[in-house]
Every structure is written in structure tokens, then in C-alpha cells.
Design a protein around this motif. Structure first.
Motif, PDB file in Angstrom:
ATOM      1  N   UNK A 121      35.360  31.165  66.408  1.00 42.52           N
ATOM      2  CA  UNK A 121      35.144  32.581  66.950  1.00 42.52           C
ATOM      3  C   UNK A 121      34.153  32.645  68.321  1.00 42.52           C
ATOM      4  N   UNK A 122      33.330  31.560  68.462  1.00 40.88           N
ATOM      5  CA  UNK A 122      32.665  31.535  69.663  1.00 40.88           C
ATOM      6  C   UNK A 122      33.500  30.841  71.067  1.00 40.88           C
ATOM      7  N   UNK A 123      33.112  31.513  72.211  1.00 40.80           N
ATOM      8  CA  UNK A 123      33.900  30.892  73.315  1.00 40.80           C
ATOM      9  C   UNK A 123      33.496  29.516  73.628  1.00 40.80           C
ATOM     10  N   UNK A 124      34.389  28.427  73.778  1.00 43.65           N
ATOM     11  CA  UNK A 124      34.142  27.113  74.096  1.00 43.65           C
ATOM     12  C   UNK A 124      34.971  26.647  75.256  1.00 43.65           C
ATOM     13  N   UNK A 125      33.943  26.319  76.178  1.00 44.29           N
ATOM     14  CA  UNK A 125      34.565  25.565  77.435  1.00 44.29           C
ATOM     15  C   UNK A 125      34.759  24.008  77.297  1.00 44.29           C
ATOM     16  N   UNK A 126      35.952  23.503  77.575  1.00 51.29           N
ATOM     17  CA  UNK A 126      36.483  22.242  77.377  1.00 51.29           C
ATOM     18  C   UNK A 126      36.683  21.535  78.811  1.00 51.29           C
ATOM     19  N   UNK A 127      36.020  20.623  79.253  1.00 51.08           N
ATOM     20  CA  UNK A 127      36.064  19.856  80.425  1.00 51.08           C
ATOM     21  C   UNK A 127      36.281  18.250  80.035  1.00 51.08           C
ATOM     22  N   UNK A 128      37.517  17.932  80.859  1.00 48.23           N
ATOM     23  CA  UNK A 128      37.682  16.268  80.471  1.00 48.23           C
ATOM     24  C   UNK A 128      38.294  15.719  81.890  1.00 48.23           C
ATOM     25  N   UNK A 129      37.797  14.616  81.879  1.00 49.84           N
ATOM     26  CA  UNK A 129      38.608  13.702  83.133  1.00 49.84           C
ATOM     27  C   UNK A 129      39.695  13.232  82.882  1.00 49.84           C
ATOM     28  N   UNK A 130      40.705  13.449  83.802  1.00 45.48           N
ATOM     29  CA  UNK A 130      42.088  13.106  83.363  1.00 45.48           C
ATOM     30  C   UNK A 130      42.599  11.742  83.311  1.00 45.48           C
ATOM     31  N   UNK A 131      41.432  11.051  83.955  1.00 45.72           N
ATOM     32  CA  UNK A 131      41.713   9.486  83.902  1.00 45.72           C
ATOM     33  C   UNK A 131      40.671   9.019  82.811  1.00 45.72           C
ATOM     34  N   UNK A 132      40.275   9.769  81.752  1.00 41.31           N
ATOM     35  CA  UNK A 132      39.159   9.345  80.996  1.00 41.31           C
ATOM     36  C   UNK A 132      39.486   7.773  80.533  1.00 41.31           C
ATOM     37  N   UNK A 133      38.633   6.732  80.412  1.00 41.79           N
ATOM     38  CA  UNK A 133      38.816   5.209  80.098  1.00 41.79           C
ATOM     39  C   UNK A 133      38.103   5.020  78.869  1.00 41.79           C
ATOM     40  N   UNK A 134      37.403   5.990  78.310  1.00 43.74           N
ATOM     41  CA  UNK A 134      36.840   5.754  77.000  1.00 43.74           C
ATOM     42  C   UNK A 134      37.597   5.589  75.945  1.00 43.74           C
ATOM     43  N   UNK A 135      37.408   4.548  74.918  1.00 48.26           N
ATOM     44  CA  UNK A 135      37.952   4.272  73.559  1.00 48.26           C
ATOM     45  C   UNK A 135      37.965   5.544  72.832  1.00 48.26           C
ATOM     46  N   UNK A 136      39.061   6.197  72.377  1.00 51.46           N
ATOM     47  CA  UNK A 136      39.233   7.233  71.480  1.00 51.46           C
ATOM     48  C   UNK A 136      39.187   8.656  72.264  1.00 51.46           C
ATOM     49  N   UNK A 137      38.562   8.711  73.439  1.00 45.84           N
ATOM     50  CA  UNK A 137      38.655  10.043  74.196  1.00 45.84           C
ATOM     51  C   UNK A 137      39.714  10.448  75.010  1.00 45.84           C
ATOM     52  N   UNK A 138      40.949   9.993  74.568  1.00 40.76           N
ATOM     53  CA  UNK A 138      42.071  10.392  75.462  1.00 40.76           C
ATOM     54  C   UNK A 138      42.124  11.761  75.758  1.00 40.76           C
ATOM     55  N   UNK A 139      42.655  12.018  77.039  1.00 43.77           N
ATOM     56  CA  UNK A 139      42.606  13.481  77.444  1.00 43.77           C
ATOM     57  C   UNK A 139      43.437  14.189  76.738  1.00 43.77           C
ATOM     58  N   UNK A 140      44.447  13.922  76.045  1.00 43.43           N
ATOM     59  CA  UNK A 140      45.259  14.441  74.930  1.00 43.43           C
ATOM     60  C   UNK A 140      44.398  15.199  73.976  1.00 43.43           C
ATOM     61  N   UNK A 141      43.258  14.461  73.656  1.00 43.42           N
ATOM     62  CA  UNK A 141      42.371  15.059  72.572  1.00 43.42           C
ATOM     63  C   UNK A 141      42.035  16.569  72.899  1.00 43.42           C
ATOM     64  N   UNK A 142      41.558  16.642  74.254  1.00 44.29           N
ATOM     65  CA  UNK A 142      41.160  17.869  74.763  1.00 44.29           C
ATOM     66  C   UNK A 142      42.310  19.058  74.899  1.00 44.29           C
ATOM     67  N   UNK A 143      43.500  18.342  75.336  1.00 42.41           N
ATOM     68  CA  UNK A 143      44.743  19.233  75.316  1.00 42.41           C
ATOM     69  C   UNK A 143      45.135  19.737  74.267  1.00 42.41           C
ATOM     70  N   UNK A 144      45.316  18.983  73.156  1.00 44.21           N
ATOM     71  CA  UNK A 144      45.964  19.314  71.621  1.00 44.21           C
ATOM     72  C   UNK A 144      44.917  20.366  71.186  1.00 44.21           C
TER      73      UNK A 144
END
Length: 805
Positions: A733-756
Motif C-alpha cells: 500500500x505504500x509507494x515504492x521506488x524501484x531502481x535497477x542497473x540494466x546491465x546488473x552482473x550480480x548473481x540473482x539480481x537479474x533486471x527482470x526481477x525489478x521488471x516483473x
């Protein structure tokens, strides 16, 4: 309200969501001036010492790159990122200036004749410390340079031929020649992208379980394979101080090269085929060879197969030789570990790992040196009668150190330290190292006494110390300790009895600087550097290390910042930005310990929340979010309820201080802190808004483990579902700001995580904003990207927190 899913109710895997448009591109924005000034503060130089500490290298680092620099072509293959123009890393930092300072006299010397457009790195002293080597990144490659420390004149030794794609690329030989890993002169032209695919991409399994974490930037087709082989193709060369070169041995996909202490032999690891589409390059097959320094192949120590099939768990490892190194105290003796449990931590064995040695000329058989009951974690050498064997077991957070006698492998180990690796209060520290006649790091000791440096954890925060540790009696004697109101730690010990040393000293408003301390002469410490305070605008802010309790009695802590001159009685309550990163523990006692110090300098990195103290916010930084699972219980079985309890306790405390307005509190974090943020917004109504940067929100997309979770999705499906903010997107219910590097190279934090996750939030009517940063990886680098991120965060906080209706 906390809503958890029972195992019987779990009938499906939430692995994807319906995708939809996520918005339009915008131009880069700049945050308010008070934030921009702090971001643009000049970076503090880095410092390193020679053996005896008589010389200090003052390395002045470059500012953040531009988005144009960051967006230059790069290859993302085999888990690495390559700048194809230079055969080197695409995202490495660099230094633009080099000075040398004489520690005792204070004389500072500017090194002359540096590169005209300096992008320097990989600094290393020769064994006799008469010369200093470094690399210079040019437009078309990486060159090798050297500084004559008698004249402080720099000189270019090679054209841009150094290959820094993978592993170390420069090493000194004892005769003051340099060994470099060069681009193979015969590698030819870069493989061209085929105009059409040669056929389908096929992978096949033959029934062997091959659990694997979610790696980024893997090979995906034959062209990727060809590119990887091309850029790994290297030729070892010897380079003399006059710039003359000679090739050493045969070219190959050289992974690493290590010179024996006496310079007679080389340890060479070379990647072999077949490559893999499932794991990164450091798990490809490789060959371990011993060469003479002339390049002649003496022995093949091992042929390590493709590491695709490995048991699950952080204590799992590979079979065969691993961690192969040269003994620091011998001219040319190798040592390594081999797993006796097949690399499987669930296999019960008396000897978990065995350490072997093999001495030049490598004509005999390997010799057993020691065995471990836990997983082998390295050896620190002294001489033939004394060395420290390190072991650890992650699942139980245990670490152990034992004295061994290398000349008598049959002698029993003498365990001197066995403790919880999370126990900061009772940490005796790490041994002080010195350099021997080979220029290698060995234990600094006097008979049975070791010298130790510790963080000095305590209920009042960290107060680092220098001590002796008697390996027979296990008695520790403090020689020196940091004193309030400073945070000071030993950077370099200068003499054999540790009565003279260099410290790095700081306080809340005192920029870290180096000091020469002599406890025997009892003279006033001598300041060696005078780096200026980079943040004039926040010199007067208030900083406090606070402690409070969770509802179950667990002690927690945070560092609270408030604006300069702020008085709760006069100025009223402030909006709050709480920044945190959860951590798992196996002991409530360890979890309750105070971490950090109230006396550390207020350093502001690109991702810091402290910027907003200039905007009228109270900041709760390093807010402890422990998740505890004692004994056979796993921490993540209690993740949501303990996370919520941590947040409730923090808000209650900032309100009880008279500082924070509990109706205007934002929570934020990066990576696992972003995951935390989304979970708190799913399961509480405590926060006015949230900021989540580069997170993962659907744990079913990381089914073979994540963070410190060792169980797979199929072993603990409820945990994976219940810990996934994606599962509870309908409750936000609270506003959430999502920021993500489109070339994220960290295991598990694929950009699609934020997109979905954004699409799930949007589909349920949440207030959310998704920002993708072009060309950025897990941590953000470009000036434009960071300033825009700060603008996004400031705009969000102003709208939904400070001015919340």
C-alpha cells in the motif's frame, strides 16, 4: 498483518508475471545543490606502504566516469565483462596521479614523466623495492610502466600488449625483470559475428544432478565461445627494465600465473575446453602446470574437470587439488587442499580436507602435511617449525585456527582459536604479517607469541587494538588500543616488537589520516598525511550510535544522523530515512552485538543515505536487521516475523528519542536491502514509502539458493514463496521506488526481477516507479547515473515522506 503460505497450500510456482509497458525514457536529472555538492567532493587518495613502511604511495583516484565512458562497447561473456578495445576489464577504476612520501621525514615527491592521460593501476614493488611497476590503460590496450625509486622517474616499458581479461597479469622476478601475461601476438582478428546462426543451441543432461546458482553473463552460443577463447589467448613474456622482451613457454588461455619465491619456477593455470553455458569461466576445465622460469614445462600437477556438478551448500567444494599456492617460507614448494568428502558437506568423514605439499624439483611424490575436520581455509606460514592452519564451517558459523609443525606432519595440531565467526566481541583478531627474504608475507612472531590486530568489538562499539597472542597459553595482551573520541586502527607494523607502527585515525569530523605511533619512546604521534575534509557542508551534523531492544529482548543498534543545530525540543520531529541490510545469524547472542563505531568519519559513498541529512531528514543508517535461527533451525524460517520486529523496534526508538515522526518514515536498501524493503512494504503499514535499488523480489527465480540460504526451492518451497515480495505484491500500500542497473552482473539480481515485480505491483494498483539505468551494473558508476538516482530518491522522499498528506 503477516500472511504466510502453508506447504499444503503451495500448489504452484510464481515464476513469472504478465509483462506490460513500464514507461518512457527521460533525460538525466540532477538532485538539489546540497546533494550535488557532496557527491562532487574530491575522492580521498589511497595509500599503500613498502615492506618496512619507510615509503608511502599516495594514489590519487579518478572521479566517476561519464555515461559515455561507461557505455563504450563491452563483451559480457563467461561471467566477465571485457572491453574489447583493450583486452581488459570494462569497468575497472584507475588513478590519475602518483606521489611517494617518506614516512619519517614527511618529504613528499611527485613522480615525474607519468602517462599524459593517466589511467593507472596494478601497482607493485620489485623484490628489492628499487622499482615500482604499474599498468596504464590506453585507447587500444594496456601498457606496462616502471618507476625508478632512486630518481622517481616513470618510464614506459611496453606498448599496450598486457592482457588483463582474467586474473593477474604482472609479476616481478627476483632479478628485477617483469613477467607479464601479454596478448598472444598470433591470435589474429577478432571472430566476426555470423550473419546467420549455424544451427540451434542445444544443452543436454545425462541424469547427474547439477544444481547451480543464477549466474549472469554466461556463454550462450558458439560465437560467444570463440570470443572467450580469443580474448583469453595469452603469451607469457619477460620484460627487462630497458624494455626488451622475450617470450616464455607456449601461448594458451592462461587463467593465472604465480612465480615461486626464489623465481625458479612458475605455477600456470590454463583454461581448457569444453566450455559451459551453465557456469562462469572460473569453473571451466583448467590445467595446472609447473614451468621453469625459462618456460620449460616440468610437470602437470592436475587436470581439473568442468565444475558444473557440485553439491549444494556453502561448505560444498570441488574434488581434486584446489587453492594451489607456493609456500611463502620455502624457495619452491607447492601446497594445496583436496576434499576427502567428495566436496559434499553432508558426507560424514573424519578428515574433511587434506593438505598436501610438493617440493622442487617435483620428481618425488606429494606429501601429506595436515588434515582438517572443517573446510580448509588457508595456511599462514612462518618457518619449518610453525604455521597456522585455518578451517571454517559456514553452516554453523565456526572458524578454527591451529598451530602445525610443517617439519613434522605427524605431530598433533595445537588448536589455539575455535569460535563463532559472528562473535565480534571475542574476536582475537588476525595475525600481523611481515615480509621475508623472498618478499612474501609470513607471520610476525616471537617464539610462541603472535601479533594480532582486532576490530575490538564491544557494547560501546568497535575500539580496534594491537596485541600479542601466546599460542601455548592462549593469553592475549593488549599492546595498544584506540581511544575515544577516535576510531583508529593499525595500518602497518614497522618493527619486530610492534612498538612502532602506522595508524589510520579518524573521528566523526576528522578525515582519516595516517599517523606514526611509537609506544616505546612515548613521544607524541606524528601525523604523516593531511588529507582535507571533503565535506565542509556536513561538518556540523549530529551523529549518534544508538541501541534499543526488539520485542523479544534482542539488542539492536543503528547510527542516527540529524541536521546541524537540530534540537528536538525546539525543532520538532523530522521525517526519517531508514537504511538497512539484513543479516542471518545462528546465535541470538552474536546477533545482539553492537557493530560499528560512533567515532568513524562520516564518509559518503555514491549509495549513502546520509545525503538527506542536508535536506532536513533524520537518517537511521546501518540499522541492524538480524534474522536468527539457532541450533538446527534455519534463520530464514523466521525471516518475515523477525524482519517486521526489527523495523518496529527501530521506529519505536527513533520516535522515543523525540527525533522521528513515525508517520513519515521511509525505508530503503540496495541489493538484499532492496529485497528487505519490498518485504517490509508487503507485510507492514509502518512506512510512508520505500526505495529499493537493484534487488531480487521473486525467489523462485533463484531456486538453488540465495544470499545465505543453502536449501533449494524444492527442499523449502514455503520459505521461497513466503520470502518473495512478488508473492505479496497485492498487499503493498505504500509507494515504492524501484531502481535497477540494466546491465546488473550480480548473481540473482537479474533486471527482470525489478521488471516483473513492477508489473505485479502495477497490476494490483500499487503506487510504484521503475527506473532502469542504462549500462549500469549492480553498483552504479557513471556520474549521470548516480546524480539521477539521487534525484529520483530525493523526489520520491519529498513527495511521499516529508510532505506526506
Amino acid at each position: 498483518m503477516i500472511r504466510l503460505l502453508s506447504k499444503t497450500a503451495l500448489a504452484f510456482v510464481l515464476a513469472f508475471a504478465v509483462l506490460g509497458p513500464i514507461g518512457a525514457q527521460t533525460s538525466y536529472q540532477t538532485p538539489p545543490e546540497s546533494i550535488t555538492i557532496l557527491f562532487n567532493a574530491p575522492p580521498t587518495p589511497s595509500v599503500s606502504f613498502n615492506k618496512d613502511g619507510s615509503l608511502m604511495l599516495i594514489l590519487e583516484r579518478a572521479d566517476a566516469p561519464s555515461i559515455e565512458d561507461l557505455s563504450a562497447p563491452e563483451l559480457r561473456i563467461a561471467g566477465i565483462r571485457i572491453n574489447p578495445a583493450i583486452s581488459g576489464p570494462s569497468r575497472a577504476g584507475s588513478f590519475y596521479n602518483l606521489k611517494v612520501k617518506k614516512s619519517r621525514s614527511g618529504e613528499e615527491i611527485q613522480v615525474k614523466s607519468l602517462p599524459t592521460k593517466p589511467k593507472m593501476g596494478s601497482f607493485s614493488f620489485s623484490q628489492d623495492e628499487k622499482f615500482l611497476a604499474f599498468t596504464q590503460t590506453e585507447a587500444t590496450g594496456i601498457s606496462l610502466w616502471v618507476v625508478d625509486l632512486s630518481t622517481f622517474e616513470a618510464k614506459k616499458l611496453t606498448e599496450p600488449i598486457v592482457n588483463q581479461v582474467f586474473g593477474n597479469a604482472v609479476a616481478w622476478l627476483p632479478d628485477n625483470t617483469l613477467l607479464i601475461k601479454a596478448v598472444n601476438p598470433s591470435r589474429g582478428e577478432i571472430p566476426k559475428t555470423p550473419s546467420a546462426p549455424p544451427g540451434p543451441i542445444v544443452q543436454e543432461t545425462s541424469g547427474n544432478a547439477a544444481p547451480s546458482r543464477t549466474y549472469q553473463d554466461l556463454l550462450s552460443n558458439p560465437h560467444d565461445e570463440a570470443l572467450f577463447a580469443y580474448f583469453m589467448d595469452s603469451q607469457l613474456m619477460k620484460v627487462s627494465l630497458d624494455g626488451s622482451k622475450s617470450t616464455i613457454g607456449q601461448p594458451g588461455m592462461i587463467k593465472s600465473m604465480e612465480v615461486s619465491p626464489d623465481g625458479s619456477y612458475l605455477l600456470i593455470e590454463s583454461i581448457q575446453k569444453p566450455f559451459s553455458y551453465l557456469v562462469p569461466g572460473d569453473r571451466f576445465p583448467y590445467q595446472i602446470e609447473i614451468w621453469k622460469s625459462s618456460g620449460e614445462n616440468v610437470k602437470t600437477l592436475a587436470e581439473i574437470p568442468l565444475d558444473e556438478v557440485r553439491p549444494t551448500g556453502f561448505d560444498a567444494t570441488v574434488t581434486g587439488p584446489r587453492n594451489v599456492n607456493w609456500r611463502a617460507d620455502h624457495p619452491a614448494t607447492l601446497y594445496w587442499a583436496e576434499a576427502m568428502d567428495g566436496g559434499n558437506p553432508r558426507t560424514e568423514v573424519a578428515e574433511r580436507d587434506v593438505v598436501f605439499t610438493w617440493a622442487a624439483p617435483f620428481s618425488g611424490e606429494k606429501q601429506k602435511l595436515a588434515a582438517t575436520s572443517l573446510r580448509y581455509a588457508g595456511i599462514q606460514w612462518s618457518d619449518d617449525t610453525f604455521a597456522l592452519l585455518n578451517e571454517r564451517w559456514f553452516a554453523k558459523r565456526i572458524e578454527k585456527r591451529s598451530v602445525i609443525n610443517p617439519s613434522n606432519p605427524a605431530a598433533a595440531h595445537r588448536v589455539i582459536i575455535e569460535r563463532s565467526s559472528d562473535d565480534l566481541y571475542n574476536d582475537p583478531g588476525d595475525p600481523v604479517l611481515t615480509e621475508n627474504e623472498f618478499g612474501r608475507s609470513v607471520l610476525m612472531r616471537k617464539g610462541d607469541l603472535l601479533y594480532m590486530r582486532s576490530e575490538g568489538g564491544s557494547p560501546d562499539g568497535s575500539m580496534p587494538f594491537l596485541s600479542t597472542f601466546d599460542t601455548k597459553t592462549k593469553a592475549q595482551k593488549i599492546l595498544w588500543r584506540s581511544q575515544a573520541p577516535y576510531y583508529e586502527r593499525v595500518a602497518k607494523v614497522l618493527n619486530a616488537d610492534a612498538t612502532e607502527f602506522v595508524t589510520l585515525k579518524e573521528s566523526t569530523d576528522l578525515q582519516p589520516n595516517y599517523w606514526l605511533v611509537n609506544t616505546r619512546k612515548r613521544i607524541a604521534p606524528l601525523q604523516l598525511t593531511n588529507f582535507a575534509h571533503p565535506y565542509e557542508s556536513i561538518k556540523g551534523i549530529n551523529k549518534e550510535l544508538v541501541t534499543y531492544q526488539r520485542k523479544d529482548g534482542l539488542n539492536l543498534s543503528a547510527v542516527v544522523y540529524t541536521p546541524e543545530g537540530y534540537d528536538p525540543a525546539k525543532d520538532g520531529r523530522l521525517p526519517v530515512l531508514m537504511w538497512a541490510y539484513p543479516r542471518e545469524y545462528k546465535s541470538a547472542t552474536d546477533a545482539a552485538q553492537v557493530r560499528g563505531s560512533k567515532y568513524t568519519f562520516t564518509r559518503i559513498s555514491w549509495g549513502s543515505p546520509i545525503y538527506w541529512v542536508t535536506r532536513g531528514y533524520a537518517i537511521m543508517d546501518q540499522t541492524e536487521m538480524p534474522i536468527v535461527g539457532e541450533g538446527d533451525k534455519e534463520p530464514n524460517d523466521f525471516f518475515i516475523e523477525q524482519l517486521v520486529a526489527n523495523a518496529e523496534a527501530a521506529i519505536d526508538h527513533i520516535e522515543a528519542m523525540g527525533v522521528g515522526d513515525r508517520n513519515r518514515v521511509a525505508v530503503g536498501g540496495h541489493s538484499y536491502g532492496a529485497f528487505m524493503t519490498a518485504n517490509l512494504l508487503s507485510h507492514t503499514n509502518l512506512f510512508a514509502a520505500g526505495i529499493a535499488r537493484s534487488g531480487a523480489y521473486n525467489r523462485t527465480l533463484t531456486p538453488f539458493g540465495f544470499q545465505y540460504e543453502q536449501r533449494t526451492y524444492w527442499e523449502a518451497p514455503e520459505v521461497y514463496f513466503n520470502m518473495s515480495p512478488f508473492s505479496f505484491a497485492d498487499q503493498v500500500k505504500s509507494p515504492i521506488l524501484l531502481i535497477h542497473g540494466e546491465a546488473d552482473n550480480n548473481s540473482g539480481t537479474f533486471p527482470i526481477q525489478s521488471e516483473r515485480y513492477y508489473n505485479a505491483l502495477k497490476g494490483h494498483g500499487a503506487t510504484a516507479r521503475l527506473v532502469f539505468l542504462p549500462s549500469e551494473s549492480h553498483g552504479y558508476a557513471a556520474q549521470e547515473s548516480i546524480l539521477h538516482t539521487l534525484w529520483e530518491m530525493d523526489s520520491w522522499l519529498e513527495k511521499y515522506v516529508k510532505n506526506r498528506k
